[in-house]
Write an enzyme that holds these catalytic residues in place. Structure first.
Site, PDB file in Angstrom:
ATOM      1  N   LYS A 176       0.808  -0.990  -0.377  1.00  0.00           N
ATOM      2  CA  LYS A 176       0.031   0.041  -0.098  1.00  0.00           C
ATOM      3  C   LYS A 176       0.731   1.417   0.160  1.00  0.00           C
ATOM      4  O   LYS A 176       0.947   1.407   1.032  1.00  0.00           O
ATOM      5  CB  LYS A 176      -1.026   0.122   1.460  1.00  0.00           C
ATOM      6  CG  LYS A 176      -2.127   0.929   1.558  1.00  0.00           C
ATOM      7  CD  LYS A 176      -2.544   1.849   2.700  1.00  0.00           C
ATOM      8  CE  LYS A 176      -1.997   2.792   3.697  1.00  0.00           C
ATOM      9  NZ  LYS A 176      -2.225   4.449   2.071  1.00  0.00           N
ATOM     10  N   GLU A 251       9.885   0.831  10.780  1.00  0.00           N
ATOM     11  CA  GLU A 251      10.690   2.591  10.930  1.00  0.00           C
ATOM     12  C   GLU A 251       9.658   3.389  10.904  1.00  0.00           C
ATOM     13  O   GLU A 251       9.483   3.728   9.643  1.00  0.00           O
ATOM     14  CB  GLU A 251      11.250   2.155   9.072  1.00  0.00           C
ATOM     15  CG  GLU A 251      12.578   3.066   9.283  1.00  0.00           C
ATOM     16  CD  GLU A 251      12.610   4.477   8.586  1.00  0.00           C
ATOM     17  OE1 GLU A 251      13.028   5.438   9.346  1.00  0.00           O
ATOM     18  OE2 GLU A 251      12.217   4.709   7.765  1.00  0.00           O
ATOM     19  N   CYS A 285      13.096  11.179   8.237  1.00  0.00           N
ATOM     20  CA  CYS A 285      13.578  10.111   9.410  1.00  0.00           C
ATOM     21  C   CYS A 285      14.447  10.427   9.864  1.00  0.00           C
ATOM     22  O   CYS A 285      14.859  10.643  11.344  1.00  0.00           O
ATOM     23  CB  CYS A 285      12.744   8.956   9.522  1.00  0.00           C
ATOM     24  SG  CYS A 285      13.578   8.339   8.458  1.00  0.00           S
ATOM     25  N   GLU A 386       9.003  14.952  17.872  1.00  0.00           N
ATOM     26  CA  GLU A 386       9.723  15.267  16.072  1.00  0.00           C
ATOM     27  C   GLU A 386       8.908  16.281  15.170  1.00  0.00           C
ATOM     28  O   GLU A 386       7.171  16.335  15.471  1.00  0.00           O
ATOM     29  CB  GLU A 386       9.490  13.963  14.943  1.00  0.00           C
ATOM     30  CG  GLU A 386       9.901  14.274  14.036  1.00  0.00           C
ATOM     31  CD  GLU A 386      10.006  12.462  13.285  1.00  0.00           C
ATOM     32  OE1 GLU A 386      10.444  12.586  12.399  1.00  0.00           O
ATOM     33  OE2 GLU A 386       8.557  11.962  13.803  1.00  0.00           O
TER      34      GLU A 386
END
Length: 482
Positions: A176, A251, A285, A386
């Site tokens: 996906k 991840e 990231c 973050e």
């Protein structure tokens, strides 16, 4: 690509209309232009795709490693042939500058090449048994059907990162792409067909998380789930996968510290800090999320940093001279703006940027100004959560001890950076800096032959290299007697 283009699902080697009869509109984050529509898949489409992958698995598992490698080499060559076309799709739907999109295609090519080269290297072991003439064999076997979910920030490379090792190891896969950026994955699907990879080995189902991601994770026939995305989404996936006790590789987010000591090459460190923060508009990231600079060089570093940030050109991502494009969406832009406003309310100083850009092209897209924030303390939200945007937080540290302490005081553990010429510090870092991936005296950017993995809220398992490839096989122990 025209605004009327509709993109079907790629299942069992064919293009299929969505069961829902619905479509997701895809627009450029730079211009607002409609790029096309992607099929809005649902649970029934997932069931059909998983059934196709399950049916294709035995034959693909039994295909010799050399033949699987040949298929991956063909796919690699096709991606290389279409590099410019694929880069243009990435830039159109995601917004990163074209020069960065080209680098993403190169990374995808590298991932396919590594997987092809290493199909023979998924080796077993032979151990002496306890009985006369007995041998204990540790074999490496594919899992079966892999369920994969990709993020939007590297829409082609993340698809390649999951497809390549999965099928190299003899698995089949249902993937996906992210609903914001499905066109790159669908373009790759066309090349999968052209590469004559057998029907059902690779399947692409577009749609959103609840309608496609959830049933893909929960399906009893997906044996391993690999996902790149946010930490909250990763935790939900892990919980959903627990029902069938399937293996999960995640991840997730990061909060990379960027440590600059007093003996560092200042110009090199400044350039790397900017590249590692503002590349892809900070939507990586591994981005430099918090820059810790030794007090002895803080003022000089800050001066050079201001000059370099002010020189960044933000604009049309198709323009070769553009350094930074838009955020991927209005929602993502607002998240970043809220974080900056919160930092200011807590006492930080917004020295550069700190707002969306307006006027001309900027009014059509989701452009946020490259931002520098100083006066940041370790307790502020911006130093702990973050950001995932073009915002550089600058913090002063007394020494290496404080830098390590501040860096490690974090829920994330994906990537980190260290700039120093002191070998003793570097050796100490290898033991004391709690991050899975550390860049020493260089900007970020993992390599296909490395191992990209993190600790804590940054996820489980990892990607790339031999260690990443081995995640796509299981072990089978055989006590062999005549």
């Amino acid at each position: 690509m025209t605004a009327s283009t509709r993109h079907d699902l790629f299942i069992n080697g064919e293009w299929k209309k969505p069961d829902s009869g619905k479509w997701i509109e895809i627009r450029s984050p730079a211009t607002g232009e409609k790029l096309g529509e992607a099929a809005r898949g649902d649970k029934e489409d997932v069931n059909i795709a998983v059934a196709a992958a399950k049916k294709a698995f035995p034959a693909w598992r039994d295909t010799p490693a050399s033949k699987r490698a040949d298929a991956l080499y063909r796919l690699r060559d096709l991606v290389a042939r279409d590099k410019e076309k694929l880069a243009t799709i990435i830039t159109s739907e995601m917004g990163k500058p074209l020069k960065e999109a080209r680098a993403e295609v190169d990374f995808a090519i590298g991932l396919l090449r590594f997987a092809a080269e290493n199909t023979w290297r998924l080796q077993g072991e032979i151990i002496p048994g306890e009985r006369p003439n007995e041998k204990i064999l540790i074999d490496r076997v594919p899992h079966g059907v892999i369920g994969a979910i990709a993020a939007w920030n590297f829409p082609l490379a993340l698809c390649a990162r999951k497809i390549a090792p999965a099928i190299a190891a003899g698995n089949t896969i249902v993937l996906k792409p992210h609903e914001l950026t499905p066109l790159s994955g669908l373009a790759l699907a066309k090349l999968v067909a052209e590469a004559e990879i057998p029907a059902g080995v690779v399947n692409i189902v577009t749609g959103d998380g609840p309608e496609v991601g959830v049933p893909l994770v929960a399906h009893p026939d997906t044996k391993l789930i690999t996902m790149t995305g946010s930490t909250p989404a990763g935790k939900k996936i892990m919980a959903a996968a627990a029902e069938h006790l399937k293996e999960v590789r995640l991840e997730l987010g990061g909060k990379a510290p960027f440590i600059v000591m007093e003996d560092a090459d200042l110009d090199k460190a400044v350039e790397a800090a900017v590249v590692a923060r503002f590349g892809n508009a900070g939507q990586v990231c591994t981005s430099n999320e918090r820059t810790y600079v030794h007090e002895a060089i803080y003022d000089r570093f800050a001066e050079k940093l201001r000059s370099r940030i002010n020189a960044l050109k933000v604009g049309d991502p198709m323009d070769p001279s553009t350094d930074m494009g838009p955020k991927v969406s209005e929602d993502e832009l607002k998240k970043v703006d809220d974080i900056v406003k919160k930092a200011a309310s807590q006492g930080a100083k917004v020295e550069i940027g700190g707002q969306r850009l307006t006027g001309g092209l900027y009014d059509k897209g989701s452009f946020y100004a490259p931002t520098l924030i100083t006066g940041v303390t370790h307790e502020m939200n911006i130093a702990r959560n973050e950001v995932f945007g073009p915002v550089l937080s600058l913090l002063k540290v007394r020494d290496f001890d404080e830098a390590l302490e501040r860096a490690n005081d974090c829920h994330y553990g994906l990537s980190a950076y260290l700039f120093t010429k002191d070998l003793a510090r570097i050796l100490r870092m290898t033991k004391e800096l709690n991050f899975g991936e550390v860049y020493v005296n260089r900007e970020g950017g993992e390599e296909p032959q490395g191992f990209h993995h993190g600790y804590g809220d940054s996820g489980l398992g990892g990607e790339d290299g031999q260690h990443g490839l081995e995640a796509y096989v299981d072990t089978k122990t055989i006590y062999l007697n005549a």
